[in-house]
Design an enzyme around this catalytic site. Structure first.
Site, PDB file in Angstrom:
ATOM      1  N   GLN A  16    -105.330  -6.968 -39.021  1.00 21.55           N
ATOM      2  CA  GLN A  16    -106.749  -6.564 -38.937  1.00 21.55           C
ATOM      3  C   GLN A  16    -107.679  -7.726 -39.308  1.00 21.55           C
ATOM      4  O   GLN A  16    -108.616  -8.035 -38.578  1.00 21.55           O
ATOM      5  CB  GLN A  16    -107.021  -5.371 -39.867  1.00 21.55           C
ATOM      6  CG  GLN A  16    -108.423  -4.805 -39.680  1.00 21.55           C
ATOM      7  CD  GLN A  16    -108.883  -3.900 -40.834  1.00 21.55           C
ATOM      8  OE1 GLN A  16    -108.267  -3.863 -41.895  1.00 21.55           O
ATOM      9  NE2 GLN A  16    -109.960  -3.170 -40.612  1.00 21.55           N
ATOM     10  N   ILE A  66     -93.211 -13.778 -43.662  1.00 23.30           N
ATOM     11  CA  ILE A  66     -93.476 -14.380 -44.979  1.00 23.30           C
ATOM     12  C   ILE A  66     -92.235 -14.355 -45.874  1.00 23.30           C
ATOM     13  O   ILE A  66     -92.135 -15.109 -46.840  1.00 23.30           O
ATOM     14  CB  ILE A  66     -94.688 -13.720 -45.671  1.00 23.30           C
ATOM     15  CG1 ILE A  66     -95.138 -14.565 -46.865  1.00 23.30           C
ATOM     16  CG2 ILE A  66     -94.381 -12.268 -46.068  1.00 23.30           C
ATOM     17  CD1 ILE A  66     -96.462 -14.221 -47.442  1.00 23.30           C
ATOM     18  N   TYR A  94     -99.182  -0.455 -54.092  1.00 25.66           N
ATOM     19  CA  TYR A  94    -100.044  -1.504 -53.535  1.00 25.66           C
ATOM     20  C   TYR A  94    -100.891  -2.143 -54.637  1.00 25.66           C
ATOM     21  O   TYR A  94    -100.980  -3.366 -54.747  1.00 25.66           O
ATOM     22  CB  TYR A  94    -100.940  -0.881 -52.460  1.00 25.66           C
ATOM     23  CG  TYR A  94    -101.943  -1.807 -51.837  1.00 25.66           C
ATOM     24  CD1 TYR A  94    -101.543  -2.881 -51.053  1.00 25.66           C
ATOM     25  CD2 TYR A  94    -103.319  -1.598 -52.010  1.00 25.66           C
ATOM     26  CE1 TYR A  94    -102.473  -3.719 -50.462  1.00 25.66           C
ATOM     27  CE2 TYR A  94    -104.254  -2.422 -51.424  1.00 25.66           C
ATOM     28  CZ  TYR A  94    -103.833  -3.487 -50.650  1.00 25.66           C
ATOM     29  OH  TYR A  94    -104.759  -4.304 -50.066  1.00 25.66           O
ATOM     30  N   LYS A 115    -100.965  -5.996 -56.065  1.00 25.12           N
ATOM     31  CA  LYS A 115    -102.169  -6.830 -55.995  1.00 25.12           C
ATOM     32  C   LYS A 115    -102.598  -7.336 -57.381  1.00 25.12           C
ATOM     33  O   LYS A 115    -103.065  -8.467 -57.516  1.00 25.12           O
ATOM     34  CB  LYS A 115    -103.306  -6.064 -55.300  1.00 25.12           C
ATOM     35  CG  LYS A 115    -103.125  -5.985 -53.783  1.00 25.12           C
ATOM     36  CD  LYS A 115    -103.238  -7.380 -53.164  1.00 25.12           C
ATOM     37  CE  LYS A 115    -102.832  -7.425 -51.703  1.00 25.12           C
ATOM     38  NZ  LYS A 115    -102.819  -8.787 -51.154  1.00 25.12           N
ATOM     39  N   ILE A 143    -111.945  -2.413 -45.187  1.00 23.76           N
ATOM     40  CA  ILE A 143    -112.593  -3.222 -44.144  1.00 23.76           C
ATOM     41  C   ILE A 143    -112.715  -2.441 -42.840  1.00 23.76           C
ATOM     42  O   ILE A 143    -111.723  -1.890 -42.339  1.00 23.76           O
ATOM     43  CB  ILE A 143    -111.801  -4.531 -43.898  1.00 23.76           C
ATOM     44  CG1 ILE A 143    -111.630  -5.326 -45.204  1.00 23.76           C
ATOM     45  CG2 ILE A 143    -112.496  -5.378 -42.830  1.00 23.76           C
ATOM     46  CD1 ILE A 143    -112.920  -5.757 -45.865  1.00 23.76           C
TER      47      ILE A 143
HETATM   48  N1  SER Z   1    -107.855  -1.017 -47.110  1.00 28.77           N
HETATM   49  C1  SER Z   1    -106.864  -1.096 -48.134  1.00 28.77           C
HETATM   50  C2  SER Z   1    -106.077   0.160 -48.196  1.00 28.77           C
HETATM   51  O1  SER Z   1    -106.641   1.192 -47.936  1.00 28.77           O
HETATM   52  C3  SER Z   1    -107.526  -1.338 -49.460  1.00 28.77           C
HETATM   53  O2  SER Z   1    -107.351  -2.652 -49.809  1.00 28.77           O
HETATM   54  O3  SER Z   1    -104.952   0.128 -48.549  1.00 28.77           O
END
Ligand code: SER
Length: 320
Positions: free
Chosen positions: A16, A58, A147, A151, A177
């Site tokens: 994206q 990666i 996630y 991060k 985003i």
């Molecule tokens: N757009 C991402 C997600 O929803 C947030 O960093 O996982």
């Protein structure tokens, strides 16, 4: 002092963000100076073939090292990531891609003396204890998604490699985003993109979050700008490195639907929350980005109205 970015590699160029960041970097630095890399399973479009294009997973450290050598790379934008919803389904994979892959890149950064490594972090680093309104840059980071755990780890690793080894690693906590070129995959904020496609194609969308779900969001041109602005910022002005909040706009799913309805009369929608609601509920509604504004003059250009108008124009042209 500002270090030069002469030969840039983008990891995840078909994703994206990568699919829009890569052309923007090439526009600025020249087609030949930006190597686009993508996963074997994805098909790159013609635009990405205008400059060097290579396959890269990666998780393949040797291949990553080989490409850094081959193109004499000095700067890397690492956009490879498993997002929040997919990370709950495949936690081991999320750890490998988001943490182990990035760790290998950091080690290669030392080995090849890279001048710059960029990695997006995310609003996913926040957990339920954080103030929901204007979550501060400095706050407790106890995410409840895999996630988020990856991060936070990346932020800590990046900051550690800067302090310990002087490796110039930079990152920012992107909101969800919204973009018209490439669909996101496996995120919690995906509804804010899907709704546009369905509104134009079907005239109806079923949100997978509640109507009052309010999250920080950002339009892609601002996302690309934030990554390039931070990469180009003078190191002497940076007190933070891998953990800048960047804010743009915040609105609820219902507010987004009603704004789209203004542009597409007759658009209908409903709300059927699924397991992603829990992730959305663990994130703040809005974030405070004072350090980004102070240290590298961050400023977004788009708001809800201008974003919705531009998204609909672009997608109507694309989907005709
Ligand atoms: N757009 C991402 C997600 O929803 C947030 O960093 O996982």
């Amino acid at each position: 002092m500002e270090a030069e970015m002469d030969n840039i590699m983008v990891i995840g160029a078909t994703g994206q963000i990568g699919s829009e960041l890569t052309p923007a970097l090439r526009e600025k630095y020249g087609n030949e100076s930006v190597v686009a890399t993508y996963l074997l399973t994805e098909e790159p479009d013609e635009e990405l073939a205008r400059g060097p294009l290579e396959k890269l997973n990666i998780l393949n450290r040797d291949r990553m090292a080989g490409l850094i050598e081959k193109y004499d790379i000095d700067s890397v934008f690492n956009l490879a990531a498993i997002l929040s919803a997919k990370g709950e389904k495949f936690p081991a994979k999320a750890f490998q891609v988001n943490v182990s892959g990035f760790f290998d890149l950091l080690e290669l950064g030392r080995k090849f003396d890279l001048t710059r490594i960029m990695i997006p972090s995310s609003i996913g680093v926040f957990g339920p204890e954080v103030p929901t309104k204007n979550a501060p840059n400095e706050t407790v980071l106890r995410p409840t998604s895999m996630y988020g755990v990856t991060k936070v780890t990346d932020e800590l690793l990046g900051n550690y490699y800067f302090q310990k080894f002087g490796l110039d690693v930079r990152g920012l906590r992107l909101p969800g985003i919204i973009s018209s070129k490439t669909l996101p995959g496996g995120g919690t904020t995906d509804y804010a993109v899907e709704v546009f496609y369905e509104a134009i194609k079907e005239g109806h969308y079923t949100f997978f979050v509640r109507e009052d779900t309010t999250l920080p969001l950002m339009y892609m041109p601002d996302c690309v700008k934030s990554l390039i602005d931070l990469a180009e910022a003078d190191l002497d002005n940076l007190e933070h490195h891998c953990d800048f909040n960047v804010s743009s706009m915040s609105f609820s799913a219902g507010e987004l639907a009603r704004k789209i309805e203004e542009f597409i009369p007759g658009f209908t929608y409903d709300f059927q929350p699924d397991e992603r609601q829990e992730i959305a509920d663990s994130w703040p509604n809005s974030i405070d980005d004072s350090p980004a504004r102070e240290e590298w003059s961050w400023k977004p250009n788009y708001g809800l109205e201008s974003m919705v108008k531009d998204m609909i124009e672009k997608l109507e042209a694309k989907l005709q």
